[in-house]
Design a protein around this motif. Structure first.
Motif: not given
Length: 104
Positions: A45-56
């Motif tokens: 998870v720490p190196k894949n934070v950008e894969k978690f949407s902030k828009d939905k």
């Protein structure tokens, strides 16, 4: 931490709602049974934070809800996420309440 029940998740899926489903279990667990979400194992998870949407809406799940809760706490604390929902009871609850054919 916000939570969502397996019944609510099933309704989102059935209605074709626009949300992201992330599974933080390990690859072998995911291969054995999954709900069709994106696999991002907890340790990554720490190196894949950008894969978690902030828009939905993002529903995060694991086997029972502990690992997904850990992932959500990490993302909320360190990256300010406010749109994450923990699947209460995880895939085990989904198997019990929605799809007994799953073998998590």
């Amino acid at each position: 931490m916000k939570e969502i029940s397996v019944t609510e998740l099933k309704e989102l899926i059935d209605k074709g709602e626009n949300f992201q489903l992330i599974d933080v279990r390990e690859p072998g667990e995911f291969q054995a049974a999954n709900l069709g979400g994106e696999l991002i194992p907890l340790a990554t998870v720490p190196k894949n934070v950008e894969k978690f949407s902030k828009d939905k809406m993002v529903v995060v799940h694991c086997r029972s809800g502990k690992r997904s809760g850990d992932a959500i706490r990490f993302l909320e604390t360190n990256f300010g996420y406010t749109n994450l929902y923990n699947l209460t009871g995880g895939i085990l609850a989904y198997k019990t309440e929605i799809d007994p054919s799953l073998n998590p």
